[in-house]
Design an enzyme around this catalytic site. Sequence first.
Site, PDB file in Angstrom:
ATOM      1  N   PRO A  32     -85.162 -68.280  11.177  1.00 35.06           N
ATOM      2  CA  PRO A  32     -83.982 -67.624  11.735  1.00 35.06           C
ATOM      3  C   PRO A  32     -82.730 -68.386  11.326  1.00 35.06           C
ATOM      4  O   PRO A  32     -82.665 -69.608  11.482  1.00 35.06           O
ATOM      5  CB  PRO A  32     -84.217 -67.708  13.254  1.00 35.06           C
ATOM      6  CG  PRO A  32     -85.130 -68.874  13.433  1.00 35.06           C
ATOM      7  CD  PRO A  32     -85.981 -68.943  12.208  1.00 35.06           C
ATOM      8  N   GLN A  84     -85.873 -64.170  17.910  1.00 34.01           N
ATOM      9  CA  GLN A  84     -85.583 -65.495  18.450  1.00 34.01           C
ATOM     10  C   GLN A  84     -84.508 -65.393  19.518  1.00 34.01           C
ATOM     11  O   GLN A  84     -83.441 -64.830  19.298  1.00 34.01           O
ATOM     12  CB  GLN A  84     -85.119 -66.482  17.381  1.00 34.01           C
ATOM     13  CG  GLN A  84     -85.013 -67.890  17.984  1.00 34.01           C
ATOM     14  CD  GLN A  84     -84.495 -68.946  17.031  1.00 34.01           C
ATOM     15  OE1 GLN A  84     -83.343 -68.916  16.646  1.00 34.01           O
ATOM     16  NE2 GLN A  84     -85.355 -69.899  16.671  1.00 34.01           N
ATOM     17  N   CYS A 138     -81.492 -75.601  17.734  1.00 31.96           N
ATOM     18  CA  CYS A 138     -80.148 -75.451  17.184  1.00 31.96           C
ATOM     19  C   CYS A 138     -79.227 -76.541  17.713  1.00 31.96           C
ATOM     20  O   CYS A 138     -79.146 -76.750  18.925  1.00 31.96           O
ATOM     21  CB  CYS A 138     -79.594 -74.078  17.526  1.00 31.96           C
ATOM     22  SG  CYS A 138     -77.959 -73.780  16.823  1.00 31.96           S
ATOM     23  N   HIS A 177     -88.986 -78.137  12.939  1.00 30.95           N
ATOM     24  CA  HIS A 177     -88.050 -78.578  11.911  1.00 30.95           C
ATOM     25  C   HIS A 177     -88.172 -80.100  11.844  1.00 30.95           C
ATOM     26  O   HIS A 177     -87.845 -80.797  12.808  1.00 30.95           O
ATOM     27  CB  HIS A 177     -86.626 -78.161  12.283  1.00 30.95           C
ATOM     28  CG  HIS A 177     -85.633 -78.430  11.200  1.00 30.95           C
ATOM     29  ND1 HIS A 177     -84.477 -77.705  11.066  1.00 30.95           N
ATOM     30  CD2 HIS A 177     -85.598 -79.350  10.189  1.00 30.95           C
ATOM     31  CE1 HIS A 177     -83.787 -78.157  10.033  1.00 30.95           C
ATOM     32  NE2 HIS A 177     -84.449 -79.153   9.490  1.00 30.95           N
ATOM     33  N   GLY A 236     -86.170 -71.749   4.830  1.00 32.67           N
ATOM     34  CA  GLY A 236     -84.876 -71.313   5.316  1.00 32.67           C
ATOM     35  C   GLY A 236     -83.931 -70.926   4.210  1.00 32.67           C
ATOM     36  O   GLY A 236     -84.109 -69.909   3.529  1.00 32.67           O
TER      37      GLY A 236
END
Length: 343
Positions: free
Chosen positions: A15, A68, A98, A170, A232
């Site tokens: 995303p 998401q 994030c 991540h 990504g």
Amino acid sequence: MATRRQPTRTLCVAPMMAWTDRHCRYLHRLAAPHALLFTEMITAGALLHGPAQRLLQFDPSEHPVALQLGGSDPEQLANAAALGAEAGFDEINLNVGCPSPRVQKGCFGASLMREPELVGRCVAAMAEAVTVPVTVKCRLGVDDDDSVAFLERFATTVADGGGCRTFYVHARKALLSGLSPAENRTVPPLMYQRAYDLKARHPHLEIVVNGGIREVTELDIHLGAADGVMVGRAAYQKPLLLADMDRHLFGAREDRQDGGDDARRARRIMDAYRHYMIRELDAGSRLADLTRPLLGLFAGQPGARRFRRILSDAPRLKHNDIALVDEALAVLRPSGAAHERAA
């Protein structure tokens, strides 16, 4: 609405805010028939108090596709997840990775890694509200809370307390002070081994590795120690790379007709996407939104720079005329012949 598809997480497209909108996802599906696609992050509040129908719009061809969500209130997230499941998404994912200042002020994203019990309650509430999988996307840690023990506690608490079985990791920590979101994607060092080790300690959990994956040759390395890979910006910047990854992992029926030629593959994807563009323009979409995901499709091929330049002409894009796309495609042809209009 197309029938839901059980997500296969061997290959996923991350995303990405302002990037993985529905037009981008349509193009990525053309490039990668087997990849699990993700929406941009949508806050629970935006869905509950905003234009939910527009925010949740997607084409049936995008399946399997995950929604998401961002948020930290279990009840709000449960209600938002229910809207997503009703709209037909195949998976609901909670953003716990994030690092942007706006997300921090909303008390969600990467800052939530410091509150694994709350994340567990959020996941449990979401799972109670839907029948599709509820998953979590996170980092290795946050600021100085970046030890192996910190990640271990986060994952086990969310798994035990919320029932989460799938984590997209991540493989960098998030630095919430002093770095921009863009710098957070490159400056903190990648530490894939920590994600691998989490999988080794908890073989019953599904661990998908994300961060810095840019080459087909990397896939088998990651898949030797984890359950899946999430790509990504490399997929966005060069859709044919995503196509190569899909072909490497799953094979491709189109190989024989394309003859392994990048230009032919890009043209085949473009021809299918052009039909979609005409349909979307007729439905009121903006040409500028439709062309943005195309800019990297012909990367490295003769004429690609001129192709991008034509499709970046903001004043002409405002006219929403598909002829601009045909003009851009024409510069890719050695003869300069115009692209034939699709019926």
